[in-house]
Design an enzyme around this catalytic site. Structure first.
Site, PDB file in Angstrom:
ATOM      1  N   CYS A  88       0.632  -0.784  -0.058  1.00 34.93           N
ATOM      2  CA  CYS A  88      -0.162  -0.126   0.228  1.00 34.93           C
ATOM      3  C   CYS A  88       1.357   1.361   0.515  1.00 34.93           C
ATOM      4  O   CYS A  88       1.837   1.313  -1.318  1.00 34.93           O
ATOM      5  CB  CYS A  88      -1.147  -0.250   1.149  1.00 34.93           C
ATOM      6  SG  CYS A  88      -2.088   1.005   1.214  1.00 34.93           S
ATOM      7  N   HIS A 197      -3.709  -3.952  -0.250  1.00 37.98           N
ATOM      8  CA  HIS A 197      -3.087  -4.836   0.985  1.00 37.98           C
ATOM      9  C   HIS A 197      -3.174  -6.202   0.512  1.00 37.98           C
ATOM     10  O   HIS A 197      -4.468  -6.902   0.799  1.00 37.98           O
ATOM     11  CB  HIS A 197      -4.412  -4.177   2.473  1.00 37.98           C
ATOM     12  CG  HIS A 197      -3.933  -2.384   2.354  1.00 37.98           C
ATOM     13  ND1 HIS A 197      -3.195  -2.878   3.721  1.00 37.98           N
ATOM     14  CD2 HIS A 197      -4.696  -1.785   2.058  1.00 37.98           C
ATOM     15  CE1 HIS A 197      -3.176  -1.302   3.452  1.00 37.98           C
ATOM     16  NE2 HIS A 197      -4.569  -1.056   2.952  1.00 37.98           N
ATOM     17  N   GLU A 199      -2.280  -8.322   3.241  1.00 41.45           N
ATOM     18  CA  GLU A 199      -2.417  -8.861   4.281  1.00 41.45           C
ATOM     19  C   GLU A 199      -3.928  -9.221   4.781  1.00 41.45           C
ATOM     20  O   GLU A 199      -4.871  -9.961   5.715  1.00 41.45           O
ATOM     21  CB  GLU A 199      -2.037  -8.170   5.546  1.00 41.45           C
ATOM     22  CG  GLU A 199      -2.968  -6.836   6.115  1.00 41.45           C
ATOM     23  CD  GLU A 199      -2.073  -5.974   5.084  1.00 41.45           C
ATOM     24  OE1 GLU A 199      -2.780  -4.608   5.365  1.00 41.45           O
ATOM     25  OE2 GLU A 199      -1.467  -6.129   3.814  1.00 41.45           O
TER      26      GLU A 199
END
Length: 218
Positions: A88, A197, A199
């Site tokens: 990001c 992102h 994650e």
């Protein structure tokens, strides 16, 4: 294998840590993974991850506030060519500069600048910002090791109002579409970054992280 997750004062650090621990465990890779604010840990690491969220300028100030961190990153990533992944705003910091809240120098590792988005629908009306949600990926370089196991059109989770502009097409690994093409994954040599992102991107993000742990840039 030592993996340093750099803490610039923002970012889903715990989520990134858990995701890396998960893929390392599932891959059977012995890995020592830690969040750090210390330049010495970056210098000692085998792989480096830089998450970030919020404003470009704030994340850059966060990096600059960590004694010796920018120098350690340049030494480890550029001089020693250790594998690096920006996430990001961590990906955005790889660019020459950011235009959010004024002009802020980036790390200068990839071409282009981080500029405000102006997405438009087919009828010319403005689309909502930030771009938030799941968007499909168009793989510009599907043979890149970080994209192994991914298929065109698989979705990743984006939250951003600024994006890379004026980048080098040779450094574009994948894009998405939101009122026009948007750089989703960029990279060159031993470094890469995802605008989304990883994650938060379910199996797509986990696959990219698993690929990162075994990536051996030439």
């Amino acid at each position: 294998m030592k993996i340093a997750i750099v803490d610039p004062g923002s970012g889903n650090l715990a989520s990134v840590l858990r995701a890396l621990e998960r893929v390392a465990g599932e891959s059977g890779l012995p890995a020592e993974i830690a969040v750090t604010t210390l330049a010495a840990d970056v210098r000692a690491a085998d792989r480096i991850v830089l998450p970030g969220q919020g404003a470009f300028a704030a994340c850059r100030r966060g990096l600059d506030a960590l004694p010796g961190m920018v120098e350690a990153l340049n030494d480890a990533v550029i001089a020693e060519k250790k594998p690096f992944l920006g996430i990001c705003v961590g990906m955005q910091l790889m660019a020459a500069r950011g235009l959010e809240h004024g002009v802020t120098p980036g790390l200068g590792w990839i071409a282009g600048e981080i500029a405000p988005m102006d997405p438009r629908g087919t009828d010319g009306t403005a689309l909502p910002l930030p771009q938030m949600g799941w968007n499909g990926l168009d793989l510009a370089q599907p043979a890149h090791p970080l994209l192994a196991g991914l298929a065109p059109g698989q979705h990743a989770y984006f939250v951003h109002s600024y994006a890379l502009a004026g980048g080098d097409p040779a450094q574009l690994l994948a894009s998405t579409s939101y009122g026009g093409p948007v750089a989703a994954i960029v990279g060159r040599d031993n470094l890469a970054g995802t605008q989304f992102h990883v994650e938060k991107s379910s199996l797509v993000g986990l696959r990219i992280l698993a690929n990162f742990l075994t990536w051996a840039p030439s």
